[in-house]
Design a protein around this motif. Structure first.
Motif, PDB file in Angstrom:
ATOM      1  N   LEU A 170       0.837  -1.189   0.000  1.00 11.51           N
ATOM      2  CA  LEU A 170       0.000   0.000   0.000  1.00 11.51           C
ATOM      3  C   LEU A 170       0.878   1.246   0.000  1.00 11.51           C
ATOM      4  N   LEU A 171       0.528   2.235  -0.827  1.00 18.27           N
ATOM      5  CA  LEU A 171       1.268   3.498  -0.834  1.00 18.27           C
ATOM      6  C   LEU A 171       0.893   4.315   0.396  1.00 18.27           C
ATOM      7  N   ASP A 172       1.906   4.825   1.107  1.00 21.63           N
ATOM      8  CA  ASP A 172       1.644   5.588   2.322  1.00 21.63           C
ATOM      9  C   ASP A 172       1.291   7.031   1.969  1.00 21.63           C
ATOM     10  N   PRO A 173       0.672   7.773   2.893  1.00 19.26           N
ATOM     11  CA  PRO A 173       0.226   9.140   2.599  1.00 19.26           C
ATOM     12  C   PRO A 173       1.342  10.070   2.155  1.00 19.26           C
ATOM     13  N   ASP A 174       2.536   9.952   2.743  1.00 18.23           N
ATOM     14  CA  ASP A 174       3.637  10.833   2.352  1.00 18.23           C
ATOM     15  C   ASP A 174       4.050  10.584   0.903  1.00 18.23           C
ATOM     16  N   THR A 175       4.102   9.310   0.516  1.00 23.99           N
ATOM     17  CA  THR A 175       4.444   8.979  -0.867  1.00 23.99           C
ATOM     18  C   THR A 175       3.393   9.525  -1.824  1.00 23.99           C
ATOM     19  N   LEU A 176       2.122   9.335  -1.486  1.00 27.45           N
ATOM     20  CA  LEU A 176       1.051   9.842  -2.336  1.00 27.45           C
ATOM     21  C   LEU A 176       1.119  11.360  -2.466  1.00 27.45           C
ATOM     22  N   ALA A 177       1.349  12.040  -1.344  1.00 23.38           N
ATOM     23  CA  ALA A 177       1.429  13.496  -1.383  1.00 23.38           C
ATOM     24  C   ALA A 177       2.544  13.957  -2.318  1.00 23.38           C
ATOM     25  N   ARG A 178       3.656  13.257  -2.294  1.00 23.67           N
ATOM     26  CA  ARG A 178       4.768  13.613  -3.186  1.00 23.67           C
ATOM     27  C   ARG A 178       4.401  13.341  -4.643  1.00 23.67           C
ATOM     28  N   LEU A 179       3.793  12.183  -4.901  1.00 23.13           N
ATOM     29  CA  LEU A 179       3.397  11.843  -6.269  1.00 23.13           C
ATOM     30  C   LEU A 179       2.447  12.886  -6.847  1.00 23.13           C
ATOM     31  N   PHE A 180       1.522  13.350  -6.030  1.00 24.64           N
ATOM     32  CA  PHE A 180       0.496  14.267  -6.528  1.00 24.64           C
ATOM     33  C   PHE A 180       1.073  15.629  -6.921  1.00 24.64           C
ATOM     34  N   THR A 181       2.307  15.931  -6.487  1.00 30.07           N
ATOM     35  CA  THR A 181       2.921  17.208  -6.864  1.00 30.07           C
ATOM     36  C   THR A 181       3.652  17.126  -8.197  1.00 30.07           C
ATOM     37  N   TRP A 182       3.801  15.951  -8.753  1.00 29.50           N
ATOM     38  CA  TRP A 182       4.558  15.816  -9.997  1.00 29.50           C
ATOM     39  C   TRP A 182       3.789  16.435 -11.160  1.00 29.50           C
ATOM     40  N   PRO A 183       4.502  16.973 -12.163  1.00 36.67           N
ATOM     41  CA  PRO A 183       3.852  17.652 -13.288  1.00 36.67           C
ATOM     42  C   PRO A 183       3.391  16.681 -14.371  1.00 36.67           C
ATOM     43  N   THR A 184       2.553  15.751 -13.988  1.00 40.54           N
ATOM     44  CA  THR A 184       1.993  14.779 -14.923  1.00 40.54           C
ATOM     45  C   THR A 184       0.732  14.213 -14.300  1.00 40.54           C
ATOM     46  N   LEU A 185      -0.021  13.451 -15.071  1.00 39.17           N
ATOM     47  CA  LEU A 185      -1.244  12.848 -14.557  1.00 39.17           C
ATOM     48  C   LEU A 185      -0.902  11.599 -13.748  1.00 39.17           C
ATOM     49  N   ILE A 186      -1.370  11.529 -12.518  1.00 37.01           N
ATOM     50  CA  ILE A 186      -1.182  10.348 -11.670  1.00 37.01           C
ATOM     51  C   ILE A 186      -2.477   9.539 -11.707  1.00 37.01           C
ATOM     52  N   VAL A 187      -2.379   8.327 -12.236  1.00 39.54           N
ATOM     53  CA  VAL A 187      -3.526   7.429 -12.309  1.00 39.54           C
ATOM     54  C   VAL A 187      -3.371   6.401 -11.199  1.00 39.54           C
TER      55      VAL A 187
END
Length: 371
Positions: A170-187
């Motif tokens: 499972l992806l942890d909240p900190d990892t998700l928060a970092r992913l969501f800042t990337w300049p691309t679409l996160i699916v």
């Protein structure tokens, strides 16, 4: 005449076969087969879903092209505006649809193998290229390498599952928060989120279904296949940011969710207490099965937050072990790829399925040559 050139070398996706095919091939009646190879729910659809199917009145009429009744029920279930929800013939259809509208020939997506094979398959099917940043030995994401790849290759999308298939991480909240800042679409594919510990009754505390309302670069996909036992009916859904929806509506097949799937999914959303109890039963059985698998000296099971357990096979070929189990009427998935060498993935079944599996594994351990 010639097919599209980019399809000539497309590696096929290898699907899992159903009861009737396995029955014919191995000479066993369907009720004698223990099917632990496709992460299906062994308890099947809820009684309300079965009743809705039995009462189906309009099977001779095309379904609602907008799946309005289903989307309204999902909006109430998720606490998400109906306008942000799109239903599909399983989440698989929505992955394909999304990549179809995003990719021009040669454009890229980023994945982190080992992971669900349909991400790479659908990207290549739609003329895209796949950038692979392998997971670390513990199956965690290599975020630094992925961030560098996003910067270098500018992929149109990053496709990730949480929990991931096949390891159940499972992806942890900190990892998700970092992913969501990337300049691309996160699916973010949450096909197994309902089985994660600490997520509440049906994963609601861990799900990110509301994030697409707040961030324009996040899509969340979910399905009825696993928790609701509707894998054979093919019904899933996604929550999308507003800018994506007009083109998705134009590009999707008009009658993509059939009337039986829609009726069963709506009825499932009216039977949440019963289905939540089944999910909890599978969580408890996952922990019991994990403990039992730890007693098999030639297997190394990984902790999982999904309805399956990945096991490294230590002293024999995983394929031979899979075939030995199949000869005993027990079907599991095996992997032997560059990113996943000599592993089995075992779906969580009923307690009696776990007991039969463990007994067979112990017998095969006593006679290694039989595997």
């Amino acid at each position: 005449m010639q097919t599209a050139p980019h399809l000539e070398n497309l590696p096929p996706y290898t699907p899992i076969e159903p009861f009737e095919v396995l029955s014919a091939r191995y000479g066993r009646a369907p009720h004698e087969i223990i099917k632990l190879d496709a992460n299906e729910n062994p308890y099947g659809p809820s009684p309300r879903a079965l009743s809705a199917l039995a009462r189906l009145e309009w099977a001779h009429i095309y379904p609602d092209p907008e799946s309005r009744a289903l989307r309204a029920a999902l909006a109430e279930f998720l606490g998400v505006p109906m306008a942000h929800i799109l239903a599909g013939a399983g989440a698989d259809e929505l992955i394909d649809l999304l990549l179809r509208v995003l990719l021009r020939p040669g454009e890229r997506v980023l994945i982190a193998p080992p992971t669900f094979g349909m991400y790479a398959f659908d990207a290549r099917l739609n003329g895209g290229e796949v950038i692979e940043i392998p997971r670390r030995p513990d199956f965690s994401l290599d975020l630094e390498a992925m961030a560098q790849a996003v910067s270098t290759y500018r992929p149109k999308a990053v496709l990730l599952a949480s929990p991931n298939n096949p390891d159940g991480g499972l992806l942890d909240p900190d990892t998700l928060a970092r992913l969501f800042t990337w300049p691309t679409l996160i699916v973010l594919d949450e096909a197994y989120i309902e089985f994660a510990e600490g997520g509440g009754r049906l994963g609601e505390a861990l799900s990110n279904v509301r994030v697409p309302l707040e961030r324009e670069n996040v899509v969340v996909l979910r399905t009825f296949s696993k928790w609701a036992g509707l894998a054979g009916l093919r019904v899933g859904y996604g929550v999308f940011p507003a800018w994506l929806l007009p083109v998705l509506w134009k590009a999707k097949q008009p009658y993509n969710v059939n009337v039986a799937a829609s009726a069963a999914a709506i009825a499932s959303l009216e039977d949440l207490d019963r289905l939540a109890e089944r999910v909890d039963r599978l969580r408890r059985e996952r922990e019991r099965l994990f403990t039992l698998l730890q007693t098999i000296p030639y297997l190394e099971p990984l902790p999982s937050q999904a309805n399956f357990i990945l096991c490294r096979v230590l002293d024999r070929p995983a394929r031979a072990l899979k075939e030995a189990l199949a000869a005993a009427g027990i079907f599991v998935r095996y992997f032997d790829t560059p990113y996943l060498k000599n592993y089995l993935r075992i779906s969580v079944g009923r307690p009696e399925h776990s007991d039969a599996l463990i007994a067979t594994l112990r017998r095969l351990g006593d006679d290694p040559q039989s595997a």
